[in-house]
Scaffold this motif. Structure first.
Motif, PDB file in Angstrom:
ATOM      1  N   MET A 160       0.839  -1.204   0.000  1.00 20.45           N
ATOM      2  CA  MET A 160       0.000   0.000   0.000  1.00 20.45           C
ATOM      3  C   MET A 160       0.876   1.257   0.000  1.00 20.45           C
ATOM      4  O   MET A 160       0.571   2.243  -0.678  1.00 20.45           O
ATOM      5  N   GLU A 161       1.987   1.210   0.718  1.00 17.30           N
ATOM      6  CA  GLU A 161       2.919   2.336   0.747  1.00 17.30           C
ATOM      7  C   GLU A 161       3.574   2.551  -0.617  1.00 17.30           C
ATOM      8  O   GLU A 161       3.748   3.688  -1.054  1.00 17.30           O
ATOM      9  N   ALA A 162       3.922   1.466  -1.294  1.00 12.93           N
ATOM     10  CA  ALA A 162       4.508   1.579  -2.639  1.00 12.93           C
ATOM     11  C   ALA A 162       3.503   2.188  -3.602  1.00 12.93           C
ATOM     12  O   ALA A 162       3.850   3.045  -4.424  1.00 12.93           O
ATOM     13  N   ALA A 163       2.251   1.751  -3.524  1.00 12.92           N
ATOM     14  CA  ALA A 163       1.200   2.303  -4.383  1.00 12.92           C
ATOM     15  C   ALA A 163       1.055   3.798  -4.144  1.00 12.92           C
ATOM     16  O   ALA A 163       1.038   4.598  -5.096  1.00 12.92           O
ATOM     17  N   ALA A 164       0.969   4.206  -2.884  1.00 12.94           N
ATOM     18  CA  ALA A 164       0.813   5.630  -2.551  1.00 12.94           C
ATOM     19  C   ALA A 164       2.004   6.433  -3.056  1.00 12.94           C
ATOM     20  O   ALA A 164       1.834   7.523  -3.627  1.00 12.94           O
ATOM     21  N   ALA A 165       3.210   5.889  -2.893  1.00  8.03           N
ATOM     22  CA  ALA A 165       4.411   6.589  -3.346  1.00  8.03           C
ATOM     23  C   ALA A 165       4.455   6.719  -4.864  1.00  8.03           C
ATOM     24  O   ALA A 165       5.057   7.652  -5.397  1.00  8.03           O
ATOM     25  N   ALA A 166       3.808   5.789  -5.567  1.00  6.03           N
ATOM     26  CA  ALA A 166       3.750   5.837  -7.037  1.00  6.03           C
ATOM     27  C   ALA A 166       2.569   6.669  -7.522  1.00  6.03           C
ATOM     28  O   ALA A 166       2.381   6.849  -8.728  1.00  6.03           O
ATOM     29  N   GLY A 167       1.737   7.137  -6.609  1.00  2.17           N
ATOM     30  CA  GLY A 167       0.613   7.994  -6.971  1.00  2.17           C
ATOM     31  C   GLY A 167      -0.621   7.258  -7.458  1.00  2.17           C
ATOM     32  O   GLY A 167      -1.413   7.798  -8.228  1.00  2.17           O
TER      33      GLY A 167
END
Length: 181
Positions: A149-156
């Motif tokens: 979920m953190e990777a998704a958020a960081a990728a926008g």
């Protein structure tokens, strides 16, 4: 760590980024051979559903077992080829794969160039977005850990936490909710 794209067309399309272990296959810990793979219920059907809905489907997976010396990059790539073939036989397609062999506690210098690929960092997602014409605003990730979920958020992009159950049912619900936006 990456495979060449399979002839991406020029038109941007939404993409779904899938974690591998715990989303596509049952997480048995450091799976790297075909005989270690059991599909999550509904996984092939979910991939086929996303294909039919016009999404590019990508896999992004941390593979710390490489840094730990449990298996090699060739093992992961062989497994991904096998998984892709198994999915094709079920009418489903993965457009591209990325994996990170990096782990900060195990041989960190060996794979330092892929440190930003290890989730929760967004490197694998961003690399796929650079390699393929992706409509980021309509794209999302499905993972089974908070780091996904953190990777998704960081990728926008949006992230959806899959904790258990039938992946096809989970994906159908996501697509229904997103269509109602």
């Amino acid at each position: 760590m990456q495979r060449p794209p399979t002839q991406p067309d020029a038109a941007p399309r939404p993409a779904v980024f899938l974690d591998r272990d715990g989303v596509l296959n049952v997480d048995t810990g450091y799976a790297h051979r075909a005989d270690q793979i059991a599909w999550v219920p509904g996984a092939p059907e979910a991939v086929a559903r996303m294909n039919a809905a016009g999404f590019r489907v990508f896999v992004v997976t941390n593979q710390a077992g490489i840094a730990r010396g449990l298996y090699g990059c060739d093992d992961v790539e062989d497994l991904h080829r096998w998984m892709a073939q198994e999915l094709r036989e079920r009418g489903a397609r993965i457009d591209d794969w990325r994996y990170s062999p990096h782990h900060p506690l195990h041989q960190p210098e060996r794979f330092a160039d892929k440190a930003d690929w290890r989730k929760p960092a967004p490197g694998m997602l961003l690399d796929l977005m650079a390699a393929w014409p992706v409509d980021r605003t309509a794209s999302f990730m499905i993972g089974d850990r908070q780091t996904d979920m953190e990777a998704a958020a960081a990728a926008g992009i949006d992230g959806y936490l899959f904790e258990a159950g039938n992946l096809d049912t989970f994906v159908a619900d996501i697509l229904r909710r997103r269509a109602g936006r």
